[in-house]
Design an enzyme around this catalytic site. Structure first.
Site, PDB file in Angstrom:
ATOM      1  N   SER A  24      19.871  12.433 -14.680  1.00  0.00           N
ATOM      2  CA  SER A  24      20.901  11.512 -14.168  1.00  0.00           C
ATOM      3  C   SER A  24      21.239  10.456 -15.214  1.00  0.00           C
ATOM      4  CB  SER A  24      20.396  10.814 -12.901  1.00  0.00           C
ATOM      5  OG  SER A  24      20.222  11.746 -11.869  1.00  0.00           O
ATOM      6  N   ARG A  28      24.831   9.857 -17.621  1.00  0.00           N
ATOM      7  CA  ARG A  28      25.516   8.556 -17.577  1.00  0.00           C
ATOM      8  C   ARG A  28      25.557   7.891 -18.949  1.00  0.00           C
ATOM      9  NH1 ARG A  28      23.684   9.981 -12.636  1.00  0.00           N
ATOM     10  NH2 ARG A  28      24.505   8.970 -10.737  1.00  0.00           N
ATOM     11  N   GLN A 170      26.278  10.717  -6.426  1.00  0.00           N
ATOM     12  CA  GLN A 170      27.384  11.236  -7.233  1.00  0.00           C
ATOM     13  C   GLN A 170      28.720  10.732  -6.702  1.00  0.00           C
ATOM     14  OE1 GLN A 170      26.672  15.466  -7.118  1.00  0.00           O
ATOM     15  NE2 GLN A 170      25.017  15.346  -8.617  1.00  0.00           N
ATOM     16  N   ASP A 316      15.911  15.844  -4.576  1.00  0.00           N
ATOM     17  CA  ASP A 316      15.773  16.967  -5.518  1.00  0.00           C
ATOM     18  C   ASP A 316      14.359  17.540  -5.549  1.00  0.00           C
ATOM     19  OD1 ASP A 316      18.420  16.741  -6.208  1.00  0.00           O
ATOM     20  OD2 ASP A 316      18.048  15.515  -7.984  1.00  0.00           O
ATOM     21  N   ARG A 347      19.163  25.294  -0.700  1.00  0.00           N
ATOM     22  CA  ARG A 347      17.712  25.172  -0.954  1.00  0.00           C
ATOM     23  C   ARG A 347      16.859  25.317   0.295  1.00  0.00           C
ATOM     24  NH1 ARG A 347      17.972  20.644  -5.823  1.00  0.00           N
ATOM     25  NH2 ARG A 347      18.379  22.198  -7.445  1.00  0.00           N
ATOM     26  N   ARG A 393      15.368  24.410  -9.825  1.00  0.00           N
ATOM     27  CA  ARG A 393      14.245  23.770  -9.127  1.00  0.00           C
ATOM     28  C   ARG A 393      13.501  24.756  -8.211  1.00  0.00           C
ATOM     29  NH1 ARG A 393      14.920  18.753 -11.126  1.00  0.00           N
ATOM     30  NH2 ARG A 393      17.005  17.874 -11.062  1.00  0.00           N
TER      31      ARG A 393
HETATM   32  C1  S3P Z   1      22.467  12.934  -8.784  1.00  0.00           C
HETATM   33  C2  S3P Z   1      22.515  12.660  -7.451  1.00  0.00           C
HETATM   34  C3  S3P Z   1      21.903  13.514  -6.414  1.00  0.00           C
HETATM   35  C4  S3P Z   1      21.002  14.598  -6.999  1.00  0.00           C
HETATM   36  C5  S3P Z   1      21.543  15.199  -8.249  1.00  0.00           C
HETATM   37  C6  S3P Z   1      21.804  14.147  -9.299  1.00  0.00           C
HETATM   38  C7  S3P Z   1      23.053  11.953  -9.727  1.00  0.00           C
HETATM   39  O1  S3P Z   1      22.920  14.101  -5.660  1.00  0.00           O
HETATM   40  O2  S3P Z   1      20.763  15.608  -6.046  1.00  0.00           O
HETATM   41  O3  S3P Z   1      20.635  16.153  -8.775  1.00  0.00           O
HETATM   42  O4  S3P Z   1      22.751  12.024 -10.944  1.00  0.00           O
HETATM   43  O5  S3P Z   1      23.836  11.108  -9.279  1.00  0.00           O
HETATM   44  P1  S3P Z   1      23.725  13.287  -4.527  1.00  0.00           P
HETATM   45  O6  S3P Z   1      25.065  13.008  -5.065  1.00  0.00           O
HETATM   46  O7  S3P Z   1      23.737  14.203  -3.368  1.00  0.00           O
HETATM   47  O8  S3P Z   1      22.997  12.003  -4.276  1.00  0.00           O
END
Ligand code: S3P
Length: 440
Positions: A24, A28, A170, A316, A347, A393
């Protein structure tokens, strides 16, 4: 995708290891570095396929990026309005984070763009992002509700006060990134806390941002100043080893420099509720993110009802938490985790199928799973061939299960492990897992 994992039964984990950089934060660092003024220096960057997809998208948008070289990346920021129109379609590969955050960032540009992804990403829901962006004035089209995503140049965006229906970092991030290009203020209110790396990193790039309870607000038109980013080891990758060392008798393992952002540590809380022995060593702060070393020793786990408030903070990590639950004494119940059905694979279904194939008493529900664990030190899994459906995963979770299996576990379609955890096989072998990769 052609490779499989073959994992021999038994073993224990020992030593010290550092898993690759946080996915993540790596995504970014490129995105914010690209639209900042000046040179952003990143260390600890995840050299996995997902973060590389983001890097390549920004190169296609005219941003000069050096690296990655042993985790070091230099992003030559072009400023808020310096991105160039891309010559072709922007390929996000397997990366949902890349696509969704890019939708927000590209919605405010003066040029159009098209985002595509691989087979798995092409099935994932995008309306949760396009809807609020369209309400801000963006011009976004998807075929149905899934990629590819076409973004036309927007005349102007206006701020929004968005009550987010799903707990998604996200979606929150996409709206905030679009908010940088919008007139007035943009606010997002989340139904449950989700990872806050975007907010923290925006702060590090000099953006003013206000948090009040579940609501975060920023004003459009602010500029980003280049920053130095030290990416901690990904707790989502460390999670495989937290469970592995917990379930394999005799294990004693230290995981170094793990990101301990409180919006990501649900996996530790859940494992501790199950009786895990995890010690947090030398907690410190690095570049606006908390970090620590984690010592984990084998422990007798027991089943729990996973508290609802921890679900989004460990979203996750459920594939490998289900493996822990199968080893724990008694019943584990997970509810409120319906988001698992729209990740890189479904999943809930993929894990339930694999667990059943290994002889576990697991029942998929609409928004979670009920697992009857065996407890003790006897094998919790049989031997079987498991379909990962190309989900990184899932593949790693079943590799960990072999530590408590009665025979070998073969996992198919494992190439996507490289999206988040390049070098998994070598690192896991060095720590004591009997894993090999074979063409299949
Ligand atoms: C992420 C947010 C999560 C996560 C993903 C990465 C991110 O998803 O499952 O692997 O980097 O913002 P969500 O948008 O459902 O929170």
């Amino acid at each position: 995708m052609t490779n499989s994992f073959q994992v021999g039964p038994g073993g224990r984990l020992e030593g010290r290891l550092r898993v690759p950089g946080d996915k993540s934060i790596s995504h970014r660092s490129i995105m914010l570095g690209a639209i900042a003024q000046g040179l952003t220096e990143v260390s600890g960057f995840l050299e996995g396929a997902d973060a590389i997809s983001t890097m390549n998208v920004f190169r296609a948008l005219g941003v000069r990026i050096n690296g990655p070289d042993a985790g070091r990346v230099l992003v030559h920021g072009v400023g808020m309005h310096g991105l160039a129109p891309p010559a072709g379609v922007l390929d996000c590969g397997n990366a949902g984070t890349a696509m969704r955050l890019l939708m927000g960032l590209l919605a405010g540009q003066r040029f159009g763009s098209t985002l595509s992804g691989d087979e798995s990403l092409s099935r994932r829901p995008m309306r949760r992002v396009s809807e609020p962006l369209i309400a801000m004035g963006a011009k976004i089209e998807t075929t149905g509700a899934t990629p590819p995503v076409h973004i036309a140049p927007a005349e102007s965006l206006r701020g929004i006060d968005f009550l987010m229906p799903v707990a998604s970092a996200q979606v929150k991030s996409a709206v905030l990134l679009a908010g940088l290009y919008a007139q007035g203020e943009t606010s997002v209110t989340e139904p449950a806390p989700t990872r806050d790396h975007t907010e923290r990193m925006l702060g590090g790039f000099g953006v003013e941002l206000h948090r009040e309870g579940a609501r975060v607000t920023l004003r459009g038109g602010q500029r980003l100043r280049a920053a130095r980013i030290d990416v901690p080891a990904d707790i989502s990758s460390a999670a495989f080893f937290l469970v592995a060392a917990s379930i394999a008798p005799g294990s004693d393992l230290v995981l170094e420099h793990v990101g301990m952002n409180p919006t990501r540590t649900g996996v530790i809380d859940i494992l501790r509720l199950m009786g895990a022995d995890i010690e947090v060593l030398e907690p410190r702060e690095v570049g606006g993110e908390p970090v620590a070393d984690l010592r984990v020793r084998a422990a007798a786990l027991h089943g729990i009802d996973v508290p609802a408030e921890l679900v989004a903070l460990a979203i996750d990590e459920f594939p490998v938490l289900f493996v822990a639950a199968a080893c724990a004494a008694g019943r584990t119940v997970v509810t409120g985790a319906g988001e698992l059905r729209v990740k890189e694979s479904d999943r809930i279904a993929t894990m339930a199928d694999g667990l059943l194939a290994l002889g576990v008493d697991a029942r998929a529900t609409a928004d979670g799973m009920v697992i009857e664990g065996v407890g003790g030190a006897q094998p919790a899994f049989g031997a079987a061939t498991i379909e990962s459906h190309g989900d990184h995963r899932i593949a790693m979770a079943f590799a960990v299960a072999a530590l408590r299996a009665s025979g070998p576990i073969v996992i198919r379609e494992v190439d996507n492990v490289a999206t988040s955890f390049p070098g998994f096989v070598a690192l896991a072998r060095a720590a004591g897992l009997g894993i090999g990769q074979v063409p299949a």
